[in-house]
Motif scaffolding. Sequence first.
Motif, PDB file in Angstrom:
ATOM      1  N   UNK A 190      43.375  90.768  15.585  1.00 54.91           N
ATOM      2  CA  UNK A 190      44.160  89.598  15.964  1.00 54.91           C
ATOM      3  C   UNK A 190      44.109  88.553  14.855  1.00 54.91           C
ATOM      4  N   UNK A 191      45.278  88.123  14.346  1.00 56.69           N
ATOM      5  CA  UNK A 191      45.299  87.107  13.283  1.00 56.69           C
ATOM      6  C   UNK A 191      44.539  85.851  13.688  1.00 56.69           C
ATOM      7  N   UNK A 192      43.726  85.323  12.758  1.00 59.44           N
ATOM      8  CA  UNK A 192      43.001  84.084  13.016  1.00 59.44           C
ATOM      9  C   UNK A 192      41.643  84.260  13.651  1.00 59.44           C
ATOM     10  N   UNK A 193      41.258  85.536  13.935  1.00 56.72           N
ATOM     11  CA  UNK A 193      39.972  85.762  14.571  1.00 56.72           C
ATOM     12  C   UNK A 193      38.956  86.331  13.580  1.00 56.72           C
ATOM     13  N   UNK A 194      37.784  86.740  14.098  1.00 56.10           N
ATOM     14  CA  UNK A 194      36.632  87.013  13.245  1.00 56.10           C
ATOM     15  C   UNK A 194      36.832  88.138  12.239  1.00 56.10           C
ATOM     16  N   UNK A 195      37.529  89.184  12.619  1.00 60.48           N
ATOM     17  CA  UNK A 195      37.662  90.308  11.682  1.00 60.48           C
ATOM     18  C   UNK A 195      38.464  89.881  10.458  1.00 60.48           C
ATOM     19  N   UNK A 196      39.583  89.214  10.677  1.00 58.30           N
ATOM     20  CA  UNK A 196      40.446  88.804   9.572  1.00 58.30           C
ATOM     21  C   UNK A 196      39.792  87.726   8.709  1.00 58.30           C
ATOM     22  N   UNK A 197      39.069  86.795   9.326  1.00 56.08           N
ATOM     23  CA  UNK A 197      38.574  85.619   8.610  1.00 56.08           C
ATOM     24  C   UNK A 197      37.122  85.723   8.150  1.00 56.08           C
ATOM     25  N   UNK A 198      36.344  86.633   8.762  1.00 56.06           N
ATOM     26  CA  UNK A 198      34.906  86.638   8.481  1.00 56.06           C
ATOM     27  C   UNK A 198      34.398  88.008   8.046  1.00 56.06           C
ATOM     28  N   UNK A 199      34.750  89.041   8.816  1.00 48.86           N
ATOM     29  CA  UNK A 199      34.194  90.367   8.535  1.00 48.86           C
ATOM     30  C   UNK A 199      34.908  91.061   7.377  1.00 48.86           C
ATOM     31  N   UNK A 200      36.218  91.179   7.437  1.00 50.40           N
ATOM     32  CA  UNK A 200      36.945  91.908   6.404  1.00 50.40           C
ATOM     33  C   UNK A 200      36.797  91.295   5.009  1.00 50.40           C
ATOM     34  N   UNK A 201      36.875  89.962   4.849  1.00 52.15           N
ATOM     35  CA  UNK A 201      36.717  89.386   3.507  1.00 52.15           C
ATOM     36  C   UNK A 201      35.364  89.701   2.868  1.00 52.15           C
ATOM     37  N   UNK A 202      34.341  89.942   3.700  1.00 49.73           N
ATOM     38  CA  UNK A 202      33.006  90.208   3.157  1.00 49.73           C
ATOM     39  C   UNK A 202      32.871  91.639   2.640  1.00 49.73           C
ATOM     40  N   UNK A 203      33.717  92.526   3.140  1.00 50.38           N
ATOM     41  CA  UNK A 203      33.607  93.935   2.759  1.00 50.38           C
ATOM     42  C   UNK A 203      32.490  94.662   3.490  1.00 50.38           C
ATOM     43  N   UNK A 204      31.819  93.961   4.409  1.00 48.97           N
ATOM     44  CA  UNK A 204      30.713  94.551   5.161  1.00 48.97           C
ATOM     45  C   UNK A 204      31.161  94.752   6.605  1.00 48.97           C
ATOM     46  N   UNK A 205      31.146  95.993   7.059  1.00 43.12           N
ATOM     47  CA  UNK A 205      31.564  96.318   8.417  1.00 43.12           C
ATOM     48  C   UNK A 205      30.339  96.774   9.219  1.00 43.12           C
ATOM     49  N   UNK A 206      30.140  96.229  10.423  1.00 40.12           N
ATOM     50  CA  UNK A 206      29.016  96.709  11.249  1.00 40.12           C
ATOM     51  C   UNK A 206      29.095  98.221  11.432  1.00 40.12           C
ATOM     52  N   UNK A 207      27.950  98.896  11.314  1.00 36.75           N
ATOM     53  CA  UNK A 207      27.935 100.354  11.402  1.00 36.75           C
ATOM     54  C   UNK A 207      28.110 100.842  12.830  1.00 36.75           C
ATOM     55  N   UNK A 208      27.674 100.064  13.806  1.00 37.16           N
ATOM     56  CA  UNK A 208      27.758 100.474  15.207  1.00 37.16           C
ATOM     57  C   UNK A 208      28.646  99.487  15.962  1.00 37.16           C
ATOM     58  N   UNK A 209      29.874  99.917  16.237  1.00 38.86           N
ATOM     59  CA  UNK A 209      30.842  99.039  16.894  1.00 38.86           C
ATOM     60  C   UNK A 209      31.303  99.684  18.200  1.00 38.86           C
ATOM     61  N   UNK A 210      31.297  98.904  19.264  1.00 40.53           N
ATOM     62  CA  UNK A 210      31.763  99.401  20.564  1.00 40.53           C
ATOM     63  C   UNK A 210      32.702  98.383  21.184  1.00 40.53           C
TER      64      UNK A 210
END
Length: 300
Positions: A201-221
């Motif tokens: 969703x545009x404007x939420x954590x993945x777009x603004x915080x997680x993806x720019x860092x290049x670090x993705x949580x290994x365990x996602x549910x």
Amino acid sequence: MKLEVRHWQMLKSLSELNNVAQAADSLGISQSALSHRIAEAERRMGGKLFEKEGRRIKLTPAGELITQAALQALPILERAENDFELDASNEKQIVRLGVASYSCYHWLPEFMQYVSKQAPNIQLRLIASATQNPISNLQHSSVDIVIAPGYLATPGIIPTSLFKDELVLVTQYDHALSHQRYIEAKDLSQQQYYTYSQNVTPGFEYERFIRPSGVIPQQVEVVEMTDAIIELISAGLGVSILSKWAIDAALKSKRVSCTQLGKQGLDLAWSALTRESEKKNSATKQTAHLLARWYKASNQ
């Protein structure tokens, strides 16, 4: 129109039950009468709506298309009748209210009391299903107001600003990460991470915080209920990033803790979305303005 309401009701029942005998019972008619009704509908439409599959029946591709319209239209008509009856008997105007993205209602009792004092002619009705596809529900009049975080310009939809919020990391109370002033995305790498939706969703954590860092949580549910996520986190089974407003009750009861995202934090604005076609003095518009006034008073 070629079909009558009884035909639309028939389509809905058969679609849900896939069985002539059970559908006939649900409609209060005999199997023979239902068979005649199917034949009549097919004759009026000029094509097959159903086909046999053993002892059961299933929709044809054309029947599937028209049944989808029935599944959308009938609940709206039923709600309109219920609203009319309530309006006629109680002289109250019904406003259907929903929340987008997060299933949180800790604020609802206090706001309902506020509305009853400020506008006794308005009766609020919560539509929990509006959390899924909120814009579509608003456009199809399944709901009158959607309280939504963020806002993408949508033709025919008008936002009324409500309050400022922020996205935060949510952890078990007294979790190690809760003692940091803020976290970076890398802090999530080894955590069991619960996300509210798999859609970006545009404007939420993945777009603004997680993806720019290049670090993705290994365990996602994916867990699509805010309350369920809070229960899992409270039990020490993982972490999540949610609206601080959405977890307000859990924070106050110290079931969970929250931590800022990054040095600057991640702000999130909430609005009351209504249809542009609403009249300025409608009960819906009044309720949207009451929401804004109530939140402003609550945050002072």
